[in-house]
Scaffold this active site. Structure first.
Site, PDB file in Angstrom:
ATOM      1  N   HIS A 128      12.844 -15.369  13.215  1.00 50.82           N
ATOM      2  CA  HIS A 128      12.524 -15.378  14.650  1.00 50.82           C
ATOM      3  C   HIS A 128      11.023 -15.424  14.908  1.00 50.82           C
ATOM      4  CE1 HIS A 128      16.536 -13.533  16.281  1.00 50.82           C
ATOM      5  NE2 HIS A 128      16.739 -14.367  15.274  1.00 50.82           N
ATOM      6  N   CYS A 178       0.877  -1.176   0.000  1.00 50.74           N
ATOM      7  CA  CYS A 178       0.000   0.000   0.000  1.00 50.74           C
ATOM      8  C   CYS A 178       0.914   1.226   0.000  1.00 50.74           C
ATOM      9  CB  CYS A 178      -0.999  -0.040   1.156  1.00 50.74           C
ATOM     10  SG  CYS A 178      -0.330   0.096   2.815  1.00 50.74           S
TER      11      CYS A 178
HETATM   12  C1  RB5 Z   1      -3.984   5.186   0.270  1.00 46.83           C
HETATM   13  O1  RB5 Z   1      -4.011   6.519  -0.104  1.00 46.83           O
HETATM   14  C2  RB5 Z   1      -3.146   4.979   1.513  1.00 46.83           C
HETATM   15  O2  RB5 Z   1      -3.758   5.549   2.607  1.00 46.83           O
HETATM   16  C3  RB5 Z   1      -2.898   3.495   1.710  1.00 46.83           C
HETATM   17  O3  RB5 Z   1      -2.282   2.966   0.579  1.00 46.83           O
HETATM   18  C4  RB5 Z   1      -1.966   3.092   2.840  1.00 46.83           C
HETATM   19  O4  RB5 Z   1      -0.806   3.874   2.841  1.00 46.83           O
HETATM   20  C5  RB5 Z   1      -2.520   2.978   4.170  1.00 46.83           C
HETATM   21  O5  RB5 Z   1      -1.789   2.597   5.098  1.00 46.83           O
END
Ligand code: RB5
Length: 149
Positions: free
Chosen positions: A99, A66
């Protein structure tokens, strides 16, 4: 190993390189989306796809990407049997498996560059749980906490 890989819009730019590397390293990679860039998509959906693949035995390890890696790890850890962590240094990507039996690596595509991401994936996939008594004891405590929920 079978490796489940997924990314939200924040991680989308890194996903194909990760898939390619996983395959180059001789593993099977499942692409669990997103299959196209969608600025409105939500990281918990992709975290759940990977976490469920682990739970159902369809994958032994997972990689979720993400923007920061944080949301992916928070969400993935809600599913029993998943041990996910954000690792943006090679030491943690390896030691988390050796671990702690980490089975999901979370990456933040807005934090790490492509080359470091590749090194993190290599370290994560090359590592094995040590099986040492002290690590098994700690893992059992973690599993006990999960069961007590
Ligand atoms: C998306 O904009 C972002 O908030 C997501 O990808 C992530 O970083 C959340 O932890």
């Amino acid at each position: 190993m079978n490796i489940a890989v997924a990314a939200d819009h924040g991680g989308f730019p890194l996903k194909q390189s990760v898939l390619d590397l996983v395959r180059q390293l001789g593993h099977q990679a499942s692409d669990l989306g997103a299959h196209q860039f969608d600025a409105q998509d939500d990281y918990p959906d992709f975290a759940r796809y990977v976490a469920q693949a682990i739970q159902h035995g369809q994958a032994q390890r997972g990689i979720i990407i993400c923007g920061s890696g944080v949301g992916a790890s928070v969400a993935a850890n809600k599913l029993a049997g998943v041990r996910a962590a954000v690792c943006h240094d090679v030491y943690s990507a390896r030691q988390g498996v050796e671990h702690d039996d980490m089975n999901v690596l979370c990456l933040g595509a807005r934090v790490v560059g492509d080359q470091l991401a590749m090194e993190l994936v290599k370290a994560f996939l090359a590592a094995e749980f040590s099986g040492e008594q002290r690590h098994r004891r700690r893992l059992e405590k973690v599993i006990g906490m999960e069961r007590a929920k």
